[in-house]
Enzyme design. Structure first.
Site: not given
Ligand code: SAH
Length: 371
Positions: A108, A126, A133, A137, A140, A182-183, A214, A236-237, A312, A355
């Site tokens: 996407e 984006c 991924c 996390c 996510c 993805g990363e 990111s 991404s902290l 979200n 997100c």
């Protein structure tokens, strides 16, 4: 001062159905490939322009390329595309594009227009860097898919070209964020070749100031990326302490929060640049004033800006978004103590384009891409 030499990824040839995928090369790569084939460097340059500036889908229309060259190109090479599997339009103008890759997997891209600034509209795309991924996390949704595979450079850059074609010349894309599925730094070479095509004046002609990658914080790859390309980095902290981060981001076991922050301090950033720290706010988990205070400590000595992302919500997780008031207080706490801090406005909520919502796409909800 950095004594490390720049990271130079190895040029790789990608194939599709036994033919060379021309869009997987950056300009220099395509030129080198032309020479390897016994043709001329500048022909490679000309074809590169046809591919990315004009977006051609066949060799016959490449009118400045001799017939003989077009003939061997058609035998040995191919111009690849993502197949549109539909686009969803949000009432706020956001669009979610669903693509089918050649192997049947889906990815996407999300288009986020911001036309509020007369004369200098910001139109952000984006894009995805992998199918699924591997980072897992906990909060996510993309993580639920696991990693299927890396996207090729052509699949990454084609998202930009194909959305640009859909939007038309009056609405050029101005910003790219690698914040889709993805990363990106787990597919470092893939994104580097794709970004080079995006930056090339004869390619997609975007500015390095307007491209942001990111990452969850893959430390060695962050250093390599920064030495290879002058793009913006976002980290991404999502937590204010090591323990807390370990609970939601398994990558912390590999690269500790200390190591990550130290890396951010050491990155040879261009003068005016800051690293963006994304901080997904989850109610009752990382949204207290103690968290805000710890964040200030973490950011000491880092050229940073914090981007708060109120979580979200989705049915697959029992995580709540903090109240708007809490988000505001948190932001105020940071700003009043001299930390740059903004709040990300949620866009495309009604079409699950926000997100952390990517990857649960269903084809049924999408309508065909308007021509
Ligand atoms: N893997 C990269 C690129 C993905 S960016 C990275 O993690 O940076 C996607 C961003 O959305 C990340 O900052 C992630 O923390 C955030 N995110 C994930 N799920 C979310 C959710 N449900 N609500 C808000 N932000 C979320």
């Amino acid at each position: 001062m950095s004594t490390e030499s720049a990271y130079i990824p190895r040029q790789k040839c990608f194939e599709r159905d036994g033919r060379t995928d021309l869009k997987a090369f950056d300009r220099a790569g395509l030129e080198a490939w032309f020479i390897e084939q016994g043709d001329k460097r500048f022909r490679g340059h000309q074809v590169f322009k046809w591919l990315w500036q004009r977006g051609l889908d066949n060799f016959d229309e490449m009118t400045n390329i001799p017939k003989q060259t077009r003939t061997w190109l058609a035998e040995k090479a191919t111009i690849t595309w993502l197949k549109s599997a539909g686009v969803q339009h949000s009432k706020d103008g956001t669009r979610k594009y669903l693509w089918e890759c050649h192997d049947g997997s889906h990815i996407e891209s999300v288009y986020i227009p911001d036309e509020d600034h007369p004369g200098k509209a910001r139109r952000t795309l984006c894009i995805s860097s992998q199918v699924g991924c591997a980072m897992a996390c906990t909060f996510c949704l993309t993580g639920d898919l696991g990693l299927k595979r890396n996207l090729s450079p052509s699949e990454i850059a084609n998202q930009v070209l194909q959305v640009a074609q859909d939007l038309g010349p009056e609405k050029p894309i101005t910003n790219i964020v690698m914040m889709g599925m993805g990363e990106p730094l787990h597919n470092l070479d893939g994104i580097i070749f794709a970004i080079r095509t995006m930056l090339d004046d004869d390619g997609l002609n975007l500015s390095h100031r307007k491209i942001t990658v990111s990452t969850v914080g893959l430390v060695p790859a962050m250093k390599k990326l920064q030495s290879a390309l002058p793009v913006n980095i976002a980290v991404s902290l999502n937590a204010s302490s090591e323990e807390q981060r370990l609970q939601v981001m398994p990558i912390t076991r590999k690269y500790s929060l200390d190591e990550l922050i130290q890396t951010c301090k050491d990155l040879p950033l261009p003068k005016a640049k800051r690293i963006t720290f994304e901080y997904v706010m989850m109610a009752g988990f990382n949204d207290s004033m103690e968290d805000a205070a710890r964040l200030i400590g973490l950011m000491r000595g880092v050229k940073s800006k914090i981007n708060l992302i109120p979580y979200n919500e989705n049915p697959a997780r029992d995580i709540k978004r903090p109240s708007a008031e809490r988000v505001k207080d948190f932001q105020h706490y940071l700003v009043s103590r001299g930390v740059h801090c903004s709040v990300r406005v949620t866009r495309g909520k009604d079409i699950s384009a926000a997100c952390g919502q990517l990857g649960k796409a269903s084809k049924e909800e999408a309508v065909p891409l308007s021509a």
